[in-house]
Motif scaffolding. Structure first.
Motif, PDB file in Angstrom:
ATOM      1  N   ASN A 100      34.190  33.699  36.335  1.00 30.62           N
ATOM      2  CA  ASN A 100      33.719  34.139  37.647  1.00 30.62           C
ATOM      3  C   ASN A 100      34.054  35.608  37.889  1.00 30.62           C
ATOM      4  O   ASN A 100      34.425  36.007  38.982  1.00 30.62           O
ATOM      5  CB  ASN A 100      34.352  33.262  38.728  1.00 30.62           C
ATOM      6  N   HIS A 101      33.928  36.415  36.859  1.00 34.35           N
ATOM      7  CA  HIS A 101      34.191  37.858  36.903  1.00 34.35           C
ATOM      8  C   HIS A 101      35.620  38.161  37.310  1.00 34.35           C
ATOM      9  O   HIS A 101      35.890  39.246  37.804  1.00 34.35           O
ATOM     10  CB  HIS A 101      33.245  38.574  37.864  1.00 34.35           C
ATOM     11  N   SER A 102      36.525  37.238  37.199  1.00 37.32           N
ATOM     12  CA  SER A 102      37.881  37.462  37.691  1.00 37.32           C
ATOM     13  C   SER A 102      38.884  36.863  36.726  1.00 37.32           C
ATOM     14  O   SER A 102      39.457  35.822  36.995  1.00 37.32           O
ATOM     15  CB  SER A 102      38.048  36.815  39.063  1.00 37.32           C
ATOM     16  N   LEU A 103      39.082  37.544  35.629  1.00 37.46           N
ATOM     17  CA  LEU A 103      40.024  37.038  34.626  1.00 37.46           C
ATOM     18  C   LEU A 103      41.414  36.860  35.228  1.00 37.46           C
ATOM     19  O   LEU A 103      42.133  35.941  34.885  1.00 37.46           O
ATOM     20  CB  LEU A 103      40.078  38.025  33.454  1.00 37.46           C
ATOM     21  N   TYR A 104      41.758  37.766  36.161  1.00 40.77           N
ATOM     22  CA  TYR A 104      43.100  37.723  36.737  1.00 40.77           C
ATOM     23  C   TYR A 104      43.346  36.445  37.529  1.00 40.77           C
ATOM     24  O   TYR A 104      44.479  36.034  37.714  1.00 40.77           O
ATOM     25  CB  TYR A 104      43.321  38.940  37.639  1.00 40.77           C
ATOM     26  N   ALA A 105      42.261  35.820  38.006  1.00 40.54           N
ATOM     27  CA  ALA A 105      42.436  34.631  38.847  1.00 40.54           C
ATOM     28  C   ALA A 105      42.600  33.362  38.025  1.00 40.54           C
ATOM     29  O   ALA A 105      42.886  32.312  38.567  1.00 40.54           O
ATOM     30  CB  ALA A 105      41.254  34.488  39.799  1.00 40.54           C
ATOM     31  N   GLU A 136      44.598  33.175  35.157  1.00 36.03           N
ATOM     32  CA  GLU A 136      45.670  33.380  34.174  1.00 36.03           C
ATOM     33  C   GLU A 136      46.336  32.075  33.774  1.00 36.03           C
ATOM     34  O   GLU A 136      46.644  31.855  32.612  1.00 36.03           O
ATOM     35  CB  GLU A 136      46.704  34.347  34.738  1.00 36.03           C
ATOM     36  N   ILE A 159      43.971  40.517  44.822  1.00 33.87           N
ATOM     37  CA  ILE A 159      44.162  40.171  43.418  1.00 33.87           C
ATOM     38  C   ILE A 159      45.579  39.669  43.173  1.00 33.87           C
ATOM     39  O   ILE A 159      45.786  38.656  42.519  1.00 33.87           O
ATOM     40  CB  ILE A 159      43.850  41.389  42.519  1.00 33.87           C
ATOM     41  N   GLN A 204      44.790  35.919  44.459  1.00 31.90           N
ATOM     42  CA  GLN A 204      44.030  35.600  43.243  1.00 31.90           C
ATOM     43  C   GLN A 204      42.598  35.207  43.601  1.00 31.90           C
ATOM     44  O   GLN A 204      42.035  34.267  43.048  1.00 31.90           O
ATOM     45  CB  GLN A 204      44.691  34.486  42.454  1.00 31.90           C
ATOM     46  N   THR A 205      42.051  35.921  44.585  1.00 28.79           N
ATOM     47  CA  THR A 205      40.695  35.635  45.031  1.00 28.79           C
ATOM     48  C   THR A 205      39.716  36.081  43.968  1.00 28.79           C
ATOM     49  O   THR A 205      39.874  37.158  43.408  1.00 28.79           O
ATOM     50  CB  THR A 205      40.399  36.422  46.315  1.00 28.79           C
ATOM     51  N   PRO A 206      38.685  35.303  43.695  1.00 27.72           N
ATOM     52  CA  PRO A 206      37.660  35.778  42.770  1.00 27.72           C
ATOM     53  C   PRO A 206      37.027  37.075  43.282  1.00 27.72           C
ATOM     54  O   PRO A 206      36.915  37.276  44.496  1.00 27.72           O
ATOM     55  CB  PRO A 206      36.630  34.647  42.768  1.00 27.72           C
ATOM     56  N   LEU A 207      36.618  37.902  42.344  1.00 35.23           N
ATOM     57  CA  LEU A 207      36.180  39.256  42.684  1.00 35.23           C
ATOM     58  C   LEU A 207      35.066  39.272  43.729  1.00 35.23           C
ATOM     59  O   LEU A 207      35.107  40.038  44.686  1.00 35.23           O
ATOM     60  CB  LEU A 207      35.728  39.963  41.399  1.00 35.23           C
ATOM     61  N   ALA A 265      36.496  38.565  47.106  1.00 40.71           N
ATOM     62  CA  ALA A 265      37.361  39.650  47.552  1.00 40.71           C
ATOM     63  C   ALA A 265      36.518  40.824  48.035  1.00 40.71           C
ATOM     64  O   ALA A 265      36.779  41.397  49.095  1.00 40.71           O
ATOM     65  CB  ALA A 265      38.272  40.082  46.407  1.00 40.71           C
ATOM     66  N   ALA A 270      34.611  49.779  35.836  1.00 37.58           N
ATOM     67  CA  ALA A 270      34.463  49.382  34.436  1.00 37.58           C
ATOM     68  C   ALA A 270      35.592  48.477  33.970  1.00 37.58           C
ATOM     69  O   ALA A 270      35.475  47.808  32.959  1.00 37.58           O
ATOM     70  CB  ALA A 270      34.398  50.630  33.565  1.00 37.58           C
ATOM     71  N   LEU A 273      37.435  46.314  36.249  1.00 44.93           N
ATOM     72  CA  LEU A 273      37.732  45.189  37.144  1.00 44.93           C
ATOM     73  C   LEU A 273      37.252  43.868  36.565  1.00 44.93           C
ATOM     74  O   LEU A 273      36.198  43.790  35.954  1.00 44.93           O
ATOM     75  CB  LEU A 273      37.069  45.401  38.503  1.00 44.93           C
ATOM     76  N   GLY A 274      38.050  42.862  36.771  1.00 48.97           N
ATOM     77  CA  GLY A 274      37.662  41.503  36.382  1.00 48.97           C
ATOM     78  C   GLY A 274      37.851  41.201  34.920  1.00 48.97           C
ATOM     79  O   GLY A 274      37.713  40.073  34.500  1.00 48.97           O
ATOM     80  N   GLY A 275      38.187  42.212  34.122  1.00 49.94           N
ATOM     81  CA  GLY A 275      38.229  41.989  32.688  1.00 49.94           C
ATOM     82  C   GLY A 275      39.614  41.840  32.097  1.00 49.94           C
ATOM     83  O   GLY A 275      39.754  41.774  30.889  1.00 49.94           O
ATOM     84  N   SER A 276      40.634  41.806  32.935  1.00 52.49           N
ATOM     85  CA  SER A 276      41.972  41.684  32.361  1.00 52.49           C
ATOM     86  C   SER A 276      42.893  40.939  33.308  1.00 52.49           C
ATOM     87  O   SER A 276      42.504  40.558  34.405  1.00 52.49           O
ATOM     88  CB  SER A 276      42.534  43.065  32.037  1.00 52.49           C
ATOM     89  N   GLY A 277      44.118  40.747  32.872  1.00 55.79           N
ATOM     90  CA  GLY A 277      45.097  39.997  33.652  1.00 55.79           C
ATOM     91  C   GLY A 277      45.507  40.737  34.914  1.00 55.79           C
ATOM     92  O   GLY A 277      45.130  41.886  35.141  1.00 55.79           O
ATOM     93  N   ARG A 278      46.305  40.052  35.729  1.00 54.01           N
ATOM     94  CA  ARG A 278      46.639  40.579  37.039  1.00 54.01           C
ATOM     95  C   ARG A 278      47.350  41.921  36.957  1.00 54.01           C
ATOM     96  O   ARG A 278      46.974  42.878  37.630  1.00 54.01           O
ATOM     97  CB  ARG A 278      47.516  39.559  37.757  1.00 54.01           C
ATOM     98  N   GLU A 279      48.389  41.982  36.137  1.00 52.54           N
ATOM     99  CA  GLU A 279      49.188  43.200  36.062  1.00 52.54           C
ATOM    100  C   GLU A 279      48.322  44.400  35.697  1.00 52.54           C
ATOM    101  O   GLU A 279      48.417  45.460  36.304  1.00 52.54           O
ATOM    102  CB  GLU A 279      50.301  43.035  35.026  1.00 52.54           C
ATOM    103  N   GLU A 280      47.454  44.191  34.699  1.00 51.60           N
ATOM    104  CA  GLU A 280      46.616  45.305  34.266  1.00 51.60           C
ATOM    105  C   GLU A 280      45.645  45.721  35.355  1.00 51.60           C
ATOM    106  O   GLU A 280      45.401  46.908  35.568  1.00 51.60           O
ATOM    107  CB  GLU A 280      45.852  44.916  33.000  1.00 51.60           C
TER     108      GLU A 280
END
Lengths: 355, 175
Positions: A80-85, A87, B46, B50-53, B56, B120, B122-129
């Protein structure tokens, strides 16, 4: 294949998958996407590679090969475009998308203090298609009934992966909560309150807390909740008559199940194991079996695309375990267990007492 | 009589041009501040929610005032699962929305660059990053905000008086 699932695939993959022959797409079970490697599907208990024009082949060299772009786009859509969500899901190696389809992930793990923190560089996907099979459980349910208590016996459903455990447990939950017991002596029992602890969001496939599969009128679902904690929460606050959990196997699961059982709740659970021998070989399950927790076992197997089930009562299972024990111990049958069911390895049963 | 009306028109037009220019100088730091607020909100969404993009961004679009809210709403719309039949990635949606909406803001190329770079990742990595990327973008925008404020102090009044004086000059030359 459901349209919502189809929409998840990036355009290049979608055009290929849309052209798969109808008989394959109707019985589709898995789609395996591996970056820079052939696209594979499994359907009706066989597997095939897919050519770029959608036709199926056994030759992997002729197959369509998904590239880096497709995989990246697919990962984005799946998360859902939100890898961070997701984890937590990445740590466990799969995400569940709307509709209850589970997508297993392969990639490079990132460790934190020695245990897996999450996955990165994800380059392999296994899309498992979830199907509701209304009526799947009605053949099994009559064999599980406890006529004295007008409910079901504690039941463990056992099979190797991909044999339909989750599908069965989902339909059993629906039958129980809507009172479709499918047995003449059970007429007029009515439905029972069913509590589902849905750790992997596969049984109910809840979206915003509401199950998307039909689970009957008397079902409560704790979505994405760890099993052990969820069982305790259920017992404390939702007063279920039957608790349904998927894939038990950890020590804390067993402790929680014991709690629930002693609180007067019936348990319907599944576990990975190819047969009863496997059940007795797994420490936690064998401990549960040795305690005489389960009243019946359902074994699932597959032949020619059809799912077969065999119901084994606890007594038969105990006999089987004893037989196995004897054959292991050689010619010393007097050492055979005198308990109802006993794990072949006595140490397996010597864990910490929790009941 | 006609001459007099002409003089008035020229004076009016010149003054207006000056005021518009001044308003742009004043709007730029204000809008950068709004973007900074939006990013702060995104950071919270985020890290804690941890809301989906998509969700958010749609919440953010309700928070910030007009030119930026349109861009955020646009991105959020195209990220929604039901809308994204075309299968765009975040960075594609982001780029398209920014290119379409940026001209209606008072912000300049430097802010746009920073904002696009954020999109470019956003959404492609873990929270910290994700948080690191957002903080980096915020730092860059803060630097831009300082220069924008300096520009505002230097040129806002100047362009206002230049408008009036320029118009007066034209009038004098024409008479």
């Amino acid at each position: 294949m459901p349209q919502a699932l189809m929409d998840l695939f990036p355009a290049a993959l979608r055009t290929v998958l849309e052209k798969i022959p109808i008989q394959a797409s109707d019985t589709l079970e898995e789609i395996r996407i591996r970056e820079q490697r052939p696209l594979e599907i499994s359907y009706g208990s066989r597997t095939s590679f897919v050519r770029a024009d959608g036709t199926l082949t056994d030759d992997h060299r002729a197959s369509f090969i998904p590239g880096r772009e497709e995989c990246r786009a697919f990962l984005e859509r799946v998360t859902n475009h939100s890898l961070y969500a997701v984890e937590e899901e990445l740590r466990r190696g799969f995400v569940t998308v709307s509709g209850g389809h589970r997508i297993g992930l392969a990639g490079r793990t990132v460790l934190e203090k020695g245990s897996v923190a999450y996955l990165r560089d994800i380059a392999g996907f296994n899309v498992r298609i979830a199907r509701a099979r209304i009526g799947f459980g009605s053949g099994v349910l009559p064999g599980l009934l406890d006529f004295k208590a007008k409910t079901i016996r504690h039941t463990l459903i056992v099979s190797a992966p991909q044999q339909g455990k989750t599908t069965l447990i989902r339909d059993l939950a629906r039958c129980i909560s809507s009172g479709e017991w499918n047995h003449p002596s059970a007429m007029g029992w009515g439905g029972r309150k069913v509590g589902i602890v849905d750790e992997r969001s596969e049984i109910a496939a809840s979206e915003r807390g509401v199950p998307t599969f039909d689970l009957g009128p008397r079902c409560d679902v704790l979505d994405a909740c760890p099993k052990a904690e969820g069982i305790m929460m259920m017992v404390r606050s939702l007063s279920p008559e039957i608790i349904v959990v998927d894939e038990i196997g950890r020590t804390e699961d067993a402790a929680a199940l014991n709690e629930a059982i002693h609180a007067g709740v019936r348990v319907l659970a599944t576990a990975h194991a190819s047969d009863l021998e496997d059940v007795f070989a797994r420490p936690v399950l064998s401990r549960l079996a040795a305690d005489g927790v389960f009243g019946s076992y359902v074994l699932l197997s597959r032949s020619g695309g059809k799912v077969l089930h065999r119901i084994v009562s606890a007594e038969e299972a105990a006999a089987e375990a004893a037989r196995r024990y004897r054959s292991r111990a050689g010619a010393a049958p007097r050492d055979a267990p005198n308990v109802r069911i006993r794990a072949p390895d006595p140490h397996a049963g010597a864990g910490d007492g929790h009941d | 009589m006609i001459k007099f009306a002409g003089i008035l028109l020229i004076l009016f037009a010149g003054t207006m041009i000056g005021f518009l220019q001044a308003a742009k100088f004043a709007a730029r730091p204000r809008q950068i501040r709004q973007v900074l607020h939006a990013l702060q909100r995104l950071e919270t969404e985020i890290s804690y929610g941890q809301t989906p993009l998509a969700e958010a961004l749609s919440r953010i679009s309700e928070l910030v005032p007009v030119p930026m809210s349109r861009i955020f709403a646009d991105i959020s719309r195209s990220l929604r699962p039901e809308a994204s039949g075309a299968g765009e990635t975040v960075s594609e949606c982001w780029q398209r929305a920014v290119n379409a909406g940026w001209p209606s803001t008072a912000m300049k190329e430097a802010e746009r660059e920073a904002f696009l770079r954020l999109g470019a990742t956003l959404g492609g990595s873990g929270r910290e990053e994700q948080l690191k990327h957002i903080r980096l973008a915020m730092l860059q925008l803060q630097a831009e905000e300082t220069t924008a404020r300096e520009d505002q102090q230097r040129y806002e009044k100047l362009s206002r008086s230049l408008g009036v004086l320029g118009a007066a000059l034209v009038v004098i030359l024409l008479i």
